[in-house]
Design an enzyme around this catalytic site. Structure first.
Site, PDB file in Angstrom:
ATOM      1  N   GLY A 109     -75.534-103.296  59.864  1.00 21.26           N
ATOM      2  CA  GLY A 109     -76.704-103.926  59.277  1.00 21.26           C
ATOM      3  C   GLY A 109     -76.276-105.337  58.940  1.00 21.26           C
ATOM      4  O   GLY A 109     -75.512-105.538  58.000  1.00 21.26           O
ATOM      5  N   HIS A 110     -76.668-106.293  59.753  1.00 22.72           N
ATOM      6  CA  HIS A 110     -76.225-107.682  59.566  1.00 22.72           C
ATOM      7  C   HIS A 110     -77.408-108.519  59.079  1.00 22.72           C
ATOM      8  O   HIS A 110     -78.505-108.411  59.606  1.00 22.72           O
ATOM      9  CB  HIS A 110     -75.672-108.247  60.873  1.00 22.72           C
ATOM     10  CG  HIS A 110     -74.398-107.579  61.297  1.00 22.72           C
ATOM     11  ND1 HIS A 110     -73.694-107.952  62.408  1.00 22.72           N
ATOM     12  CD2 HIS A 110     -73.707-106.553  60.743  1.00 22.72           C
ATOM     13  CE1 HIS A 110     -72.614-107.182  62.520  1.00 22.72           C
ATOM     14  NE2 HIS A 110     -72.611-106.321  61.528  1.00 22.72           N
TER      15      HIS A 110
HETATM   16  P1  GDP Z   1     -72.552-107.847  57.367  1.00 23.91           P
HETATM   17  O1  GDP Z   1     -72.800-106.413  57.692  1.00 23.91           O
HETATM   18  O2  GDP Z   1     -71.103-108.177  57.335  1.00 23.91           O
HETATM   19  O3  GDP Z   1     -73.303-108.790  58.248  1.00 23.91           O
HETATM   20  O4  GDP Z   1     -73.087-108.052  55.881  1.00 23.91           O
HETATM   21  P2  GDP Z   1     -74.469-107.481  55.272  1.00 23.91           P
HETATM   22  O5  GDP Z   1     -75.593-108.283  55.770  1.00 23.91           O
HETATM   23  O6  GDP Z   1     -74.545-106.012  55.427  1.00 23.91           O
HETATM   24  O7  GDP Z   1     -74.228-107.687  53.710  1.00 23.91           O
HETATM   25  C1  GDP Z   1     -74.043-108.922  53.155  1.00 23.91           C
HETATM   26  C2  GDP Z   1     -75.147-109.159  52.104  1.00 23.91           C
HETATM   27  O8  GDP Z   1     -74.754-110.203  51.256  1.00 23.91           O
HETATM   28  C3  GDP Z   1     -76.445-109.614  52.732  1.00 23.91           C
HETATM   29  O9  GDP Z   1     -77.511-109.240  51.914  1.00 23.91           O
HETATM   30  C4  GDP Z   1     -76.277-111.128  52.746  1.00 23.91           C
HETATM   31  O10 GDP Z   1     -77.495-111.834  52.785  1.00 23.91           O
HETATM   32  C5  GDP Z   1     -75.565-111.356  51.451  1.00 23.91           C
HETATM   33  N1  GDP Z   1     -74.635-112.492  51.456  1.00 23.91           N
HETATM   34  C6  GDP Z   1     -73.849-112.954  52.456  1.00 23.91           C
HETATM   35  N2  GDP Z   1     -73.077-113.967  52.024  1.00 23.91           N
HETATM   36  C7  GDP Z   1     -73.366-114.148  50.710  1.00 23.91           C
HETATM   37  C8  GDP Z   1     -72.886-115.031  49.699  1.00 23.91           C
HETATM   38  O11 GDP Z   1     -72.013-115.868  49.913  1.00 23.91           O
HETATM   39  N3  GDP Z   1     -73.435-114.898  48.459  1.00 23.91           N
HETATM   40  C9  GDP Z   1     -74.410-113.969  48.182  1.00 23.91           C
HETATM   41  N4  GDP Z   1     -74.869-113.896  46.947  1.00 23.91           N
HETATM   42  N5  GDP Z   1     -74.883-113.133  49.110  1.00 23.91           N
HETATM   43  C10 GDP Z   1     -74.358-113.213  50.351  1.00 23.91           C
HETATM   44  P1  IMO Z   2     -71.649-103.593  59.101  1.00 28.62           P
HETATM   45  O1  IMO Z   2     -71.516-104.063  60.519  1.00 28.62           O
HETATM   46  C1  IMO Z   2     -70.340-100.758  56.035  1.00 28.62           C
HETATM   47  C2  IMO Z   2     -69.160 -96.776  57.473  1.00 28.62           C
HETATM   48  C3  IMO Z   2     -70.004 -95.590  57.064  1.00 28.62           C
HETATM   49  C4  IMO Z   2     -68.943 -94.502  57.061  1.00 28.62           C
HETATM   50  C5  IMO Z   2     -68.068 -94.875  58.237  1.00 28.62           C
HETATM   51  C6  IMO Z   2     -68.385 -94.144  59.516  1.00 28.62           C
HETATM   52  O2  IMO Z   2     -73.002-103.788  58.530  1.00 28.62           O
HETATM   53  O3  IMO Z   2     -70.547-104.149  58.260  1.00 28.62           O
HETATM   54  P2  IMO Z   2     -70.353 -94.287  61.296  1.00 28.62           P
HETATM   55  O4  IMO Z   2     -71.825 -94.100  61.131  1.00 28.62           O
HETATM   56  O5  IMO Z   2     -69.961 -95.597  61.864  1.00 28.62           O
HETATM   57  O6  IMO Z   2     -69.719 -93.145  62.042  1.00 28.62           O
HETATM   58  O7  IMO Z   2     -69.777 -94.207  59.786  1.00 28.62           O
HETATM   59  O8  IMO Z   2     -68.241 -96.266  58.423  1.00 28.62           O
HETATM   60  N1  IMO Z   2     -69.898 -97.879  58.124  1.00 28.62           N
HETATM   61  C7  IMO Z   2     -70.171 -99.052  57.555  1.00 28.62           C
HETATM   62  N2  IMO Z   2     -69.965 -99.489  56.297  1.00 28.62           N
HETATM   63  N3  IMO Z   2     -70.879-101.592  56.960  1.00 28.62           N
HETATM   64  C8  IMO Z   2     -71.082-101.173  58.226  1.00 28.62           C
HETATM   65  O9  IMO Z   2     -71.498-101.994  59.212  1.00 28.62           O
HETATM   66  C9  IMO Z   2     -70.765 -99.836  58.567  1.00 28.62           C
HETATM   67  N4  IMO Z   2     -70.851 -99.109  59.695  1.00 28.62           N
HETATM   68  C10 IMO Z   2     -70.311 -97.918  59.409  1.00 28.62           C
HETATM   69  O10 IMO Z   2     -70.567 -95.799  55.798  1.00 28.62           O
HETATM   70  O11 IMO Z   2     -68.163 -94.595  55.891  1.00 28.62           O
HETATM   71 MG    MG Z   3     -73.796-104.744  56.916  1.00 29.93          MG
END
Ligand code: GDP
Ligand code: IMO
Ligand code: MG
Length: 455
Positions: free
Chosen positions: A39-40
């Protein structure tokens, strides 16, 4: 030239945002592993995009590729593409013919296996997206590849072999009656998935990823690899079995895309770090504050008040709740032994440290500088998860920094970052052995202090 973006910790470090920040200079953005377990997030002018499968380059209108190392659920792919189109984007996404397809029975089996494990409290806490079962079938040479969806005869042959096996696995091994469930219905699967195959072919989405990327690189174009998950979730370098089933570390960029390792290694590898630590699902976390019932091994809701307060504060300030489930994420202090391991495994040439704003206002910020394991000091993460679980953090303490106008800080540049936060960042760069390239001070594209652009 290539730039590879890798998660240094346990996922959700803010990789999507960093891909977006640097993505302006990229021509092609490639996901090389994982699937819709990711989830990015990309935030542009306050508008938030949550992407699970479509590479984050879609927000900037780049060419995007799902490499052969990915597992692709065509249902979520098309849903996500449709949703982005509704929001006015025109995403260009290519899918490697060699990428494996997630079928409905993979999701069901993911859930069945987690249920079985939960009887002994050993579930991983997967995302339930069928990731593990799909990679199992890939390694077991019984998977279905994206290119094969577009060839109805081959698709039928594959399904005729595999579907009865999956049904038997569910029913005879796990004792779950799947009866008339569509997920195990050969004809229903054939209809639905040959349709996806047609759509992939008609929309010109299928490519030989290695050849496609080689051509673009030969033409002088720049490629960004977007890792999903993170180093400690890597099936080889993570805390097995609490891992995902692919290689988020930088080596995966070559294997998962068909671009040679020398090309990837010739480029830059940016480790994305969250300024503290979060974890979704089970497994050890030596620096965890308090805990989350059901996820933190052995936690029964009984933590010291000040730890609970601190954990709640960081969780609220950082928005540490699952995107899909809304479940609170586990949070803790930064784990430096983990980062040394990540930097070595992927060969980081630079660091992007996010969420520096989230820690603002705390009097004291702590990091695990090392671990104590039975009287021995360790500077990096042990290779077995059981030993890691026994590690006690050896903390270092930093003076906190005040909350400021972070957008103004991002505009002015690194010198405007509060002194104490800079001391924290410089300590980190020194310990990890890679310079600070970017500092995240908020979720928006404009809330990133860019020190260095790897392109
Ligand atoms: P990813 O899976 O590595 O792409 O990260 P996610 O999108 O799952 O989680 C990061 C969360 O933190 C998202 O809601 C971003 O919008 C937020 N985020 C990213 N960088 C920053 C930051 O520098 N400060 C704050 N407050 N939020 C951030
Ligand atoms: P992004 O790209 C955080 C975790 C799951 C579980 C383990 C295995 O957004 O950083 P899976 O469904 O891949 O077999 O689950 O990995 N997990 C993540 N945790 N961010 C993710 O993706 C993840 N993708 C999988 O919670 O512990
Ligand atoms: Mg994520």
């Amino acid at each position: 030239m290539t730039v590879t973006i890798v998660g240094s910790q346990l996922g959700d470090e803010g990789k999507g945002g960093i891909v977006d920040v640097y993505g302006d200079a990229a021509d092609v953005v490639v996901r090389y592993q994982g699937g819709d377990n990711a989830g990015h997030t990309v935030v542009r002018d306050g508008e938030e995009y949550k992407l699970s499968l479509v590479p984050s380059g879609a927000v900037r209108g780049k060419t995007n590729v799902l490499g052969n190392g990915c597992v692709v659920n065509p249902a979520t792919l098309f849903d996500e593409l449709d949703a982005l189109r509704e929001r006015g984007l025109d995403p260009d996404v290519r899918v490697a013919r060699r990428a494996h397809v997630i079928l409905p029975y993979h999701r069901v089996l993911d859930g069945i296996e987690e249920d079985a494990k939960s009887e002994t409290d050993s579930e991983v806490g997967t995302t339930g997206r069928g990731i593990g079962p799909t990679y199992e079938d890939k390694a077991g040479r019984r998977g279905v590849r994206a290119g094969e969806l577009a060839d109805p005869e081959i698709l039928r042959d594959r399904l005729e072999y595999v579907v009865p096996q999956k049904r038997a696995l569910a029913e005879d091994v796990f004792g779950v009656d799947v009866g008339e469930t569509e997920a195990f219905d050969l004809e229903a699967l054939y209809e639905e998935y040959s349709d996806y195959g047609r759509r992939l072919r008609e929309e010109g989405m299928l490519v030989d990823a290695g050849a496609f990327l080689a051509d673009r690189i030969d033409d002088g174009e720049t490629v960004m690899f977007e890792g999903a998950q993170g180093t400690v979730l890597d099936i080889d370098h993570g805390n097995y079995p609490y891992v995902t089933s692919s290689n988020p570390t930088a080596g995966g960029a070559a294997v998962g895309s068909g671009v040679g390792p020398a090309t990837v290694g010739d480029g830059e590898v940016v480790g994305v770090v969250k300024a503290y630590l979060s974890r979704v699902g089970s497994g050890p976390m030596p620096t965890e504050l308090a805990g989350v019932e059901g996820d933190t091994p052995g936690y029964d809701g009984d933590a010291a008040d000040h730890e609970e307060e601190l954990a709640d504060h960081i969780r609220e300030a950082g928005g540490e709740y699952g995107t899909v489930t809304g479940r609170p994420r586990r949070v803790g202090w930064l784990d430096v032994p983990m980062l040394r391991h990540a930097a070595r495994t992927s060969g980081f040439t630079g660091l992007a440290v996010n969420h520096v704003d989230t820690l603002a206002g705390l009097e004291e910020v702590k990091v695990a500088h090392a671990y104590d394991l039975d009287g021995e000091t360790l500077e990096t993460i042990p290779a077995t998860t059981e030993r890691w679980a026994d590690c006690e953090p050896v903390f270092r303490s930093f003076d906190g920094w005040q909350d400021v106008d972070w957008t103004a800080v991002a505009e002015t540049g690194y010198d405007a970052v509060p002194d104490n936060a800079r001391a924290y960042l410089e300590y980190l760069a020194e310990e990890v052995g890679a310079p600070i390239y970017a500092v995240g001070v908020g979720p928006d594209r404009e809330e990133t202090v860019i020190v260095e652009n790897p392109f």
